[in-house]
Scaffold this motif. Sequence first.
Motif, mmCIF file in Angstrom:
data_model
loop_
_atom_site.group_PDB
_atom_site.id
_atom_site.type_symbol
_atom_site.label_atom_id
_atom_site.label_comp_id
_atom_site.label_asym_id
_atom_site.label_seq_id
_atom_site.Cartn_x
_atom_site.Cartn_y
_atom_site.Cartn_z
ATOM 1 N N ARG A 173 0.864 -1.189 0.000
ATOM 2 C CA ARG A 173 0.000 0.000 0.000
ATOM 3 C C ARG A 173 0.892 1.227 0.000
ATOM 4 N NH1 ARG A 173 0.167 -1.533 5.304
ATOM 5 N NH2 ARG A 173 0.882 0.073 6.721
ATOM 6 N N ILE A 174 0.271 2.376 -0.087
ATOM 7 C CA ILE A 174 0.988 3.635 0.047
ATOM 8 C C ILE A 174 0.336 4.383 1.202
ATOM 9 C CG2 ILE A 174 1.621 5.797 -1.071
ATOM 10 C CD1 ILE A 174 1.256 4.286 -3.771
ATOM 11 N N ASP A 175 1.125 4.705 2.209
ATOM 12 C CA ASP A 175 0.614 5.486 3.333
ATOM 13 C C ASP A 175 0.635 6.961 2.953
ATOM 14 O OD1 ASP A 175 0.180 3.292 4.944
ATOM 15 O OD2 ASP A 175 2.043 3.512 6.070
ATOM 16 N N ILE A 176 -0.396 7.666 3.399
ATOM 17 C CA ILE A 176 -0.544 9.087 3.139
ATOM 18 C C ILE A 176 -0.634 9.795 4.490
ATOM 19 C CG2 ILE A 176 -1.994 10.870 2.068
ATOM 20 C CD1 ILE A 176 -1.004 8.852 0.012
ATOM 21 N N TYR A 177 0.173 10.826 4.663
ATOM 22 C CA TYR A 177 0.098 11.666 5.861
ATOM 23 C C TYR A 177 -0.311 13.058 5.413
ATOM 24 C CZ TYR A 177 2.368 7.762 8.052
ATOM 25 O OH TYR A 177 2.656 6.505 8.519
ATOM 26 N N TYR A 178 -1.448 13.519 5.936
ATOM 27 C CA TYR A 178 -2.063 14.769 5.494
ATOM 28 C C TYR A 178 -2.680 15.437 6.708
ATOM 29 C CZ TYR A 178 -5.607 17.704 3.143
ATOM 30 O OH TYR A 178 -6.397 18.745 2.716
ATOM 31 N N TYR A 185 -3.662 8.156 6.320
ATOM 32 C CA TYR A 185 -4.573 7.534 5.361
ATOM 33 C C TYR A 185 -3.749 6.542 4.544
ATOM 34 C CZ TYR A 185 -7.215 11.714 6.552
ATOM 35 O OH TYR A 185 -7.868 12.709 7.237
ATOM 36 N N SER A 186 -4.389 5.812 3.640
ATOM 37 C CA SER A 186 -3.647 4.891 2.788
ATOM 38 C C SER A 186 -4.330 4.750 1.432
ATOM 39 C CB SER A 186 -3.512 3.519 3.454
ATOM 40 O OG SER A 186 -4.787 2.918 3.596
ATOM 41 N N ILE A 187 -3.560 4.209 0.490
ATOM 42 C CA ILE A 187 -4.069 3.901 -0.847
ATOM 43 C C ILE A 187 -3.523 2.527 -1.207
ATOM 44 C CG2 ILE A 187 -3.946 4.482 -3.297
ATOM 45 C CD1 ILE A 187 -3.764 7.400 -2.519
ATOM 46 N N GLY A 188 -4.385 1.636 -1.677
ATOM 47 C CA GLY A 188 -3.962 0.303 -2.092
ATOM 48 C C GLY A 188 -4.138 0.117 -3.583
ATOM 49 N N GLY A 189 -3.425 -0.861 -4.121
ATOM 50 C CA GLY A 189 -3.587 -1.215 -5.517
ATOM 51 C C GLY A 189 -3.071 -0.191 -6.509
ATOM 52 N N ARG A 190 -2.143 0.651 -6.100
ATOM 53 C CA ARG A 190 -1.588 1.689 -6.978
ATOM 54 C C ARG A 190 -0.078 1.601 -6.970
ATOM 55 N NH1 ARG A 190 -4.574 6.551 -7.504
ATOM 56 N NH2 ARG A 190 -2.981 6.983 -9.069
ATOM 57 N N ARG A 191 0.540 2.025 -8.042
ATOM 58 C CA ARG A 191 1.995 2.155 -8.105
ATOM 59 C C ARG A 191 2.380 3.523 -7.551
ATOM 60 N NH1 ARG A 191 3.987 2.567 -13.155
ATOM 61 N NH2 ARG A 191 6.068 2.240 -12.312
ATOM 62 N N TYR A 192 3.449 3.558 -6.769
ATOM 63 C CA TYR A 192 3.921 4.803 -6.168
ATOM 64 C C TYR A 192 4.152 5.877 -7.230
ATOM 65 C CZ TYR A 192 7.022 8.088 -3.825
ATOM 66 O OH TYR A 192 7.587 9.231 -3.339
ATOM 67 N N GLU A 193 4.834 5.492 -8.315
ATOM 68 C CA GLU A 193 5.157 6.453 -9.370
ATOM 69 C C GLU A 193 3.903 7.046 -9.996
ATOM 70 O OE1 GLU A 193 6.361 3.314 -9.216
ATOM 71 O OE2 GLU A 193 8.426 3.715 -8.611
ATOM 72 N N ASP A 194 2.893 6.194 -10.217
ATOM 73 C CA ASP A 194 1.631 6.670 -10.807
ATOM 74 C C ASP A 194 0.923 7.653 -9.881
ATOM 75 O OD1 ASP A 194 2.142 5.030 -12.988
ATOM 76 O OD2 ASP A 194 0.774 3.441 -12.317
ATOM 77 N N LEU A 195 0.891 7.339 -8.591
ATOM 78 C CA LEU A 195 0.243 8.228 -7.626
ATOM 79 C C LEU A 195 0.966 9.559 -7.558
ATOM 80 C CD1 LEU A 195 -1.833 8.830 -5.436
ATOM 81 C CD2 LEU A 195 -0.255 7.770 -3.796
ATOM 82 N N ARG A 196 2.282 9.514 -7.523
ATOM 83 C CA ARG A 196 3.058 10.755 -7.459
ATOM 84 C C ARG A 196 2.787 11.622 -8.685
ATOM 85 N NH1 ARG A 196 9.509 11.426 -6.295
ATOM 86 N NH2 ARG A 196 9.573 13.613 -6.842
ATOM 87 N N ILE A 215 3.783 10.933 0.994
ATOM 88 C CA ILE A 215 3.378 9.631 0.471
ATOM 89 C C ILE A 215 4.526 8.665 0.731
ATOM 90 C CG2 ILE A 215 1.711 10.524 -1.183
ATOM 91 C CD1 ILE A 215 3.754 10.228 -3.373
ATOM 92 N N VAL A 216 4.210 7.539 1.383
ATOM 93 C CA VAL A 216 5.230 6.600 1.832
ATOM 94 C C VAL A 216 4.890 5.206 1.319
ATOM 95 C CG1 VAL A 216 6.400 5.640 3.849
ATOM 96 C CG2 VAL A 216 5.482 7.975 3.939
ATOM 97 N N PRO A 217 5.694 4.663 0.392
ATOM 98 C CA PRO A 217 5.417 3.309 -0.094
ATOM 99 C C PRO A 217 5.697 2.272 0.989
ATOM 100 C CG PRO A 217 7.440 4.146 -1.072
ATOM 101 C CD PRO A 217 6.858 5.256 -0.260
#
Length: 87
Positions: free
Chosen positions: A3-8, A13-24, A62-64
Amino acid sequence: MKRIDIYYGGEHYSIGGRRYEDLREEIEAGMIAGPYWLEVNDGEGQMRAAHLLLTPGVQLAIVPVPDEDPGPSSDGESAENGTPHLD
């Protein structure tokens, strides 16, 4: 990637099923266009959608999170930080 952890705004928060590069790239493109809403998961376990408003000046990290711990490398150092790994 697990997953990718999100600090805001001091929250996690988090996001699953995504590539770090795509999210960035998505975040950067959204910020260039103006205020941008990013859909994330709020909470643990079952998906509960939350939408974060991204604007200039809002702190965001954003933290992979990898699938597995990489463990020690063949030279006896930790793959994570290059420090010696002792068994």
